[in-house]
Write an enzyme that holds these catalytic residues in place. Structure first.
Site, PDB file in Angstrom:
ATOM      1  N   GLU A 459      11.607  12.064   0.255  1.00 30.56           N
ATOM      2  CA  GLU A 459      11.459  10.668   0.663  1.00 30.56           C
ATOM      3  C   GLU A 459      12.522   9.735   0.069  1.00 30.56           C
ATOM      4  O   GLU A 459      12.203   8.765  -0.617  1.00 30.56           O
ATOM      5  CB  GLU A 459      10.055  10.165   0.296  1.00 30.56           C
ATOM      6  CG  GLU A 459       8.958  10.827   1.117  1.00 30.56           C
ATOM      7  CD  GLU A 459       7.580  10.240   0.861  1.00 30.56           C
ATOM      8  OE1 GLU A 459       7.426   9.469  -0.104  1.00 30.56           O
ATOM      9  OE2 GLU A 459       6.658  10.556   1.624  1.00 30.56           O
ATOM     10  N   GLU A 533       4.690  17.272   3.607  1.00 28.29           N
ATOM     11  CA  GLU A 533       3.667  16.538   2.845  1.00 28.29           C
ATOM     12  C   GLU A 533       2.665  15.964   3.829  1.00 28.29           C
ATOM     13  O   GLU A 533       3.041  15.253   4.765  1.00 28.29           O
ATOM     14  CB  GLU A 533       4.304  15.442   2.006  1.00 28.29           C
ATOM     15  CG  GLU A 533       3.343  14.745   1.048  1.00 28.29           C
ATOM     16  CD  GLU A 533       4.089  13.823   0.097  1.00 28.29           C
ATOM     17  OE1 GLU A 533       5.129  14.250  -0.460  1.00 28.29           O
ATOM     18  OE2 GLU A 533       3.654  12.671  -0.090  1.00 28.29           O
TER      19      GLU A 533
END
Length: 836
Positions: A459, A533
């Site tokens: 991220e 995720e």
């Protein structure tokens, strides 16, 4: 040195090479091929005459100061500190450290600190680390040790598996080097700085003022340290690899290594490999032609061989082979190591998902940080196996190392126990530092059969949609393929799919965003997809009514932040799409820091499927029902609802059976069919007594589950994962603490403060209870039960005997509880060789 034959190597106590490299099938560094899940055995990876000595025992520790040199051993008081080699008195053997604290490694001083209500510390667990807290952000470690006179002429290296965060290393008054990240291993050659046949001193200044991540990271030397003694002609660190390729029932092995000559004369060296099956039998051999290596030179050696009728590694059959690699001159073994590996094939298909050994396998994974209740980031080896066993019991077959290079023992446990891994580097960068961290991770774990994907990071909000990110990750992926041509690369991407970073990835990692996945698959038909995720469901173990004043979240599968998904949302989505390789739920274990969905006084997250101790929350049984193979019937909530008689209570069952019938005090509340990947639910008016679920398959009763209204707690019960452990100074027993009523039934709402005493050949090293809001000490010998449970971790000494643990409730504190005592036997073993 005496001549050593290859047969004598096998008889002398081989070990498994931490420096093993990897191959297409993945391989393992079997430093700890222990059968039981406790500490590793023997000499790790060293093959005689090499020695690999554990450097964990008998250290000294004191706090320094990040601002005031007068409280930091005078370090930094003079701008000329580094002007002369050998001038650091605090690193001399005769320095007075008698006032310093004695301890063993691994050690995390952050977990010992008090909690501080400072919003800037929230994501790191409210521990006072950082530039604002100079008095608790710097620590000093010292160890005086002996080097034998006969070691003169050998190369002697100190290896740190990881330390947080900025390390300065000094030996015998000399500055040796530094390391500025918290997760990658680092090593220094001490040969020129040592006193042979005399005492030596190593001093390490650790500074945790800066962090690498946004989660709890600990502080100090929180992983193992080793002292490695080898011949001047020796194998390079992390340079040995085994790359198996499955061809029919045969494994074709590509073998390679690097040999350094740090001696004063030219050497004519050859390298040989001997391959052993899981039972220790020789199944193949290979040799590379001899090469001449000049002083201060090096040479690359390679060879190939085959294993007929190879046993394949998988989560169900985690077969491990090993390769003994030796360097020889004139028939004499000069150096060697043992590299563990597995034979398996992996493939990511853009339309059909993930294949292991030619068979479709859905990745049923969890993301996990590395901390645990009671010990913070400094986990004894035995906790790695314990944590993995919890995840396997849930039906999990994969883990993601969020968000950093993992400790070796976690990877080895995955290899040994059968758990696939997405292995992630901390720094997404093509800078020298970023590439160095990536290279160390891949070299260290490329021999692990568990590793199926390399992750370039997580991220990166700034980089992930920019051309800059595309270029950075392209360099990282290219280097990854050079070091390991057998695995693909991914990253955990959240948004900006198809842009920037995504364009350089072999496999697109998708974080959350279920609504974007189908379209991405249609518009990018050449790129496989994995759920890097998912989930981020939040819940508090044993809580069934959300209470925002107490920072508690209901354990029903009904709560998630806006970006996230419930278990019953994400898994049916992934399970129904063949093109998705599977996914990694955030998270397997609760972890310190990021106290979502609340802030202070919460000090840990509530994302976990199990809590920080590993005690299952109710969602654990949803995954167990639909990920595992065994029949499951899990009934909740508890049935202690005092003062709520006649009120409706939501009753859930997680089951993979056909039908479930619910009874309250013998009266049926109805029978329901179980829809695939869903729970069944009733609304039941509360009455004390017995709630019972009966599960049926094909019309036959298969399982029953009960919840009974208990009485008040009257006694304490202690149980341990093992009652016999090794007397090696490392092994642990993990104790479960409960309160029982007069009928010996666990009381699910008990919250009494329990005190502990530990006597004999062991010590208490940590306590916990899984309460995300508990700010009691992790190190003091007492802990409150949280919804009926607490955990105690005890560690053996190196003397065989017994450890006696007593749990009691002081008489002046109601309720009065009968104490409990548990005895653990510590058995004599051949402990790992260690530094004296």
């Amino acid at each position: 040195m005496p001549s050593i034959t290859r047969r004598s190597l096998l008889q002398s106590g081989v070990a498994l090479s931490a420096s093993g490299l990897m191959s297409r099938s993945g391989l393992v560094h079997a430093e700890s091929l222990f059968a039981s899940g406790n500490a590793a055995t023997s000499q790790e990876n060293a093959v005689a005459p090499r020695q690999k000595l554990l450097f964990d025992f008998n250290w000294k520790f004191t706090f320094g100061n990040g601002d005031d040199p007068a409280r930091d051993l005078g370090f930094g008081a003079d701008q000329g500190d580094f002007s002369k080699t050998g001038g650091f008195d605090f690193a001399q053997p005769n320095f007075d450290d008698s006032s310093w604290r004695s301890l063993n490694l691994p050690h995390d001083w952050a977990v010992e600190l008090p909690f501080v209500d400072d919003g800037a510390l929230e994501s790191h667990g409210f521990k006072p680390l950082g530039r604002k807290y100079p008095e608790t952000s710097v620590g000093w470690y010292r160890r005086v040790f002996d080097i034998h006179a006969e070691d003169a002429g050998r190369r002697i290296v100190v290896l740190f598996d990881g330390a947080f965060r900025d390390a300065l290393i000094f030996v015998n008054g000399c500055f040796i080097g530094r390391n500025d990240n918290g997760y990658a291993p680092f090593a220094f050659d001490l040969s020129d700085f040592l006193n042979y046949g005399a005492p030596n001193a190593i001093t390490v200044r650790m500074d945790a003022s800066f962090g690498d991540g946004w989660f709890y990271e600990g502080a100090g030397i929180y992983r193992h340290v080793w002292l490695i003694k080898s011949d001047p002609l020796h194998l390079g660190e992390l340079e040995s690899y085994v790359r198996p390729e499955v061809k029919g029932d045969t494994a074709v092995l590509s073998l390679g290594t690097l040999v350094h000559n740090k001696g004063k004369q030219t050497e004519n060296a050859r390298v040989r490999w001997e391959i052993f099956d899981p039972e220790g039998h020789t199944v193949a051999q290979a040799a590379a032609p001899a090469q001449t290596i000049d002083p201060d030179g090096s040479a690359t050696f390679s060879a190939a061989t085959r294993i007929p009728s190879a046993l394949l590694w998988s989560p169900e059959t985690p077969h491990l082979y090993s390769a003994m690699v030796t360097v020889e001159t004139s028939g004499q073994v000069r150096d060697g190591e043992r590299v563990a590996f597995g034979v398996r094939s992996i493939d990511f298909d853009v339309d059909k998902g993930f294949f292991l050994n030619g068979q479709p396998v859905k990745i049923k994974g969890t993301c996990n940080h590395q901390d645990h209740a009671g010990v913070g980031a400094a986990l004894p080896d035995g906790l790695q196996g314990y944590r993995l066993s919890v995840l396997k019991a849930m039906g999990g077959n994969a883990v993601r190392t969020s968000h950093n290079m993992p400790t070796p023992e976690w990877v080895e446990a995955c290899d040994r126990m059968g758990m696939m891994m997405m292995c992630e580097t901390r720094m997404m960068s093509s800078s020298p530092e970023g590439m160095a961290q990536l290279e160390k991770m891949i070299k260290r774990y490329r021999n692990s059969p568990a590793v199926i994907l390399w992750s370039m990071g997580n991220e990166e909000d700034v980089l992930q949609k920019e051309e800059q990110g595309q270029l950075i990750v392209a360099d990282m992926v290219r280097r990854s393929h050079e070091l390991d041509p057998t695995r693909l690369c991914t990253a955990a991407v959240n948004g900006s799919y198809g842009q920037g970073v995504s364009r350089s990835l072999d496999v697109e990692g998708i974080n959350y965003n279920l609504g974007k996945i189908d379209n991405y698959h249609r518009t990018h038909p050449q790129q496989p997809l994995v759920g890097s995720e998912t989930a981020s469901t939040v819940s508090t173990r044993g809580i069934y009514i959300t209470d925002n004043l107490r920072n508690w979240v209901s354990a029903y599968d009904v709560n998630n932040p806006p970006w996230a998904e419930l278990a019953e949302e994400w898994w049916p989505f992934y399970a129904s799409r063949q093109f998705l390789a599977g996914g990694f739920a955030w998270t397997g274990f609760d972890y310190r820091g990021e106290p979502t969905p609340y802030g202070w006084p919460s000090v840990s997250s509530q994302f976990g499927i199990v809590d920080t101790c590993g005690f299952p929350k109710d969602n654990f049984y949803y995954y167990k029902a639909w990920w595992g193979q065994e029949p499951v019937l899990h009934l909740f909530p508890h049935w202690n609802w005092e003062q709520r008689e006649g009120e409706p209570i939501r009753v859930w069952v997680h089951s993979n059976l056909d039908e479930v019938e619910l009874f309250l005090n013998g009266s049926s509340q109805g029978r329901q069919k179980v829809k695939p990947l869903e729970h069944v639910e009733w609304l039941v008016k509360y009455a004390p007594g017995t709630l019972e679920a009966r599960g049926y398959r094909n019309g036959s009763l298969v399982l029953t589950a009960k919840r009974e209204t208990t009485g008040d707690p009257v006694s304490i019960r202690l149980t341990a994962d093992r009652t016999t452990i090794d007397a090696d100074g490392e092994d642990i027993a993990i104790l479960r603490v409960e309160a029982l009523d007069a009928q010996d039934r666990p009381v699910p709402t008990a919250d009494a403060l329990i005190h502990f005493s530990v006597t004999g050949e062991g010590a208490l090293i940590g306590v916990g209870n899984g309460d995300p809001n508990c700010q009691e000490s992790d190190k003091e010998p007492k802990r409150s039960l949280f919804n009926g449970l607490a955990q105690v971790i005890v560690q053996s000494t190196r003397t065989p005997g017994t450890i006696t643990v007593t749990a009691n409730r002081p008489g002046w504190q109601p309720p009065k509880l009968a104490p409990a005592t548990l005895t653990i036997t510590t058995s004599k073993v051949q402990a790992r060789p260690s530094v004296t």
